[in-house]
Design an enzyme around this catalytic site. Sequence first.
Site, PDB file in Angstrom:
ATOM      1  N   GLU A  36      28.684  28.146  64.230  1.00 57.40           N
ATOM      2  CA  GLU A  36      27.429  28.886  64.076  1.00 57.40           C
ATOM      3  C   GLU A  36      26.443  28.464  65.153  1.00 57.40           C
ATOM      4  O   GLU A  36      26.331  27.273  65.447  1.00 57.40           O
ATOM      5  CB  GLU A  36      26.850  28.639  62.678  1.00 57.40           C
ATOM      6  CG  GLU A  36      27.748  29.170  61.571  1.00 57.40           C
ATOM      7  CD  GLU A  36      27.163  28.984  60.173  1.00 57.40           C
ATOM      8  OE1 GLU A  36      26.032  28.453  60.062  1.00 57.40           O
ATOM      9  OE2 GLU A  36      27.826  29.372  59.207  1.00 57.40           O
ATOM     10  N   ARG A  73      31.512  27.615  53.222  1.00 60.94           N
ATOM     11  CA  ARG A  73      31.448  27.128  54.595  1.00 60.94           C
ATOM     12  C   ARG A  73      32.448  27.929  55.402  1.00 60.94           C
ATOM     13  O   ARG A  73      33.473  28.367  54.896  1.00 60.94           O
ATOM     14  CB  ARG A  73      31.771  25.620  54.676  1.00 60.94           C
ATOM     15  CG  ARG A  73      30.642  24.709  54.215  1.00 60.94           C
ATOM     16  CD  ARG A  73      29.494  24.742  55.219  1.00 60.94           C
ATOM     17  NE  ARG A  73      28.440  23.785  54.915  1.00 60.94           N
ATOM     18  CZ  ARG A  73      27.339  24.073  54.246  1.00 60.94           C
ATOM     19  NH1 ARG A  73      27.167  25.300  53.769  1.00 60.94           N
ATOM     20  NH2 ARG A  73      26.412  23.166  54.041  1.00 60.94           N
ATOM     21  N   HIS A 117      24.056  33.147  58.058  1.00 59.04           N
ATOM     22  CA  HIS A 117      23.862  32.018  57.129  1.00 59.04           C
ATOM     23  C   HIS A 117      22.505  32.164  56.441  1.00 59.04           C
ATOM     24  O   HIS A 117      21.679  31.237  56.408  1.00 59.04           O
ATOM     25  CB  HIS A 117      23.951  30.685  57.872  1.00 59.04           C
ATOM     26  CG  HIS A 117      24.401  29.550  56.998  1.00 59.04           C
ATOM     27  ND1 HIS A 117      25.280  28.585  57.406  1.00 59.04           N
ATOM     28  CD2 HIS A 117      24.091  29.230  55.708  1.00 59.04           C
ATOM     29  CE1 HIS A 117      25.487  27.716  56.434  1.00 59.04           C
ATOM     30  NE2 HIS A 117      24.759  28.090  55.382  1.00 59.04           N
TER      31      HIS A 117
END
Length: 313
Positions: free
Chosen positions: A255, A226, A274
């Site tokens: 994000e 993360r 991601h």
Amino acid sequence: MKVLFTYDYGTEKMNSIKKLGYDVKYIYEREIINSKEIEDIDILVCYNPFNRLDITKLLNLKWIQLSSIGIDQAPIDYIKKKGIILTNNKGGYSIPMGEWIVLKILEIYKDSRYFYERQKEKKWKINTGLLELYGKVVGFLGTGTISIEAAKRLRGFGVKIYGLNTNGRNIKYFDKCFSLSNLDDFLAICDIIICAIPYTEKTHHLMNGERLSKMKKNSVLINVSRGSILDERDLIEKLKEGWFMGVALDVFENEPLSEDSPLWDFKNVYITPHNSWVSEKRNERRFEVIYENLKRYKNNEKLLNVVDLEKGY
């Protein structure tokens, strides 16, 4: 029992759930809102509808099956309070993520960016600064399924593979494991560090400026966990100081990554959105876990991937 899906796995797969004896509802995650149609559901199968769906109004809710490995999107305090079971997709994305880790290590060590840029320029220019991965020390922060799948694939490169976990317990595919209390010593001996540790309050900004300074100056840093495992401000400062052969980031504190983030501009930083978990088999593996758990729940059997809410993973 009523189960609500926020993703449609296709007619055949959804019918297989109905054949288990469930009353299946489907509402797309980005369109879901609380309504009478779903207020009495028993089970929620989802990724992150929690910014639109108030689960405190789902009075029959007994179990949430997440399609993700991480759980930080879920309202954990309420889930704890109500004794709701929470399961995740642990292991479901580990193979593509393991492959992505190997890819980024090799891209950095073999300076792929240099060659891609020369190709765009149509320039034939040899690079004599490439390095071997052979003999290097690869360290994983966290020894879960992602790290295991990456370690399996790295063994053929002749590297030493070290892991760090809570108590230093030995894990297959790792040459040696360290406890979290030895983190600073661990960082100092590794040529490559991969952050694949679960995100909890204890691991928030685990890799801050002080910890980054413990790493070898010409080392490689990779994060697939993360974004908030890394203190991005401190990382940017270290990059400005000339640290790191390369940094590969698939996750970020916020994000999508802001267009004005300095991280975009460093030539030794490799950014993906991601995306490391993606492969053509992602839905198949994800559904296998969901189906198996729904079958087990119906038969009062132990569920797969039950999250320890006290530990946070």
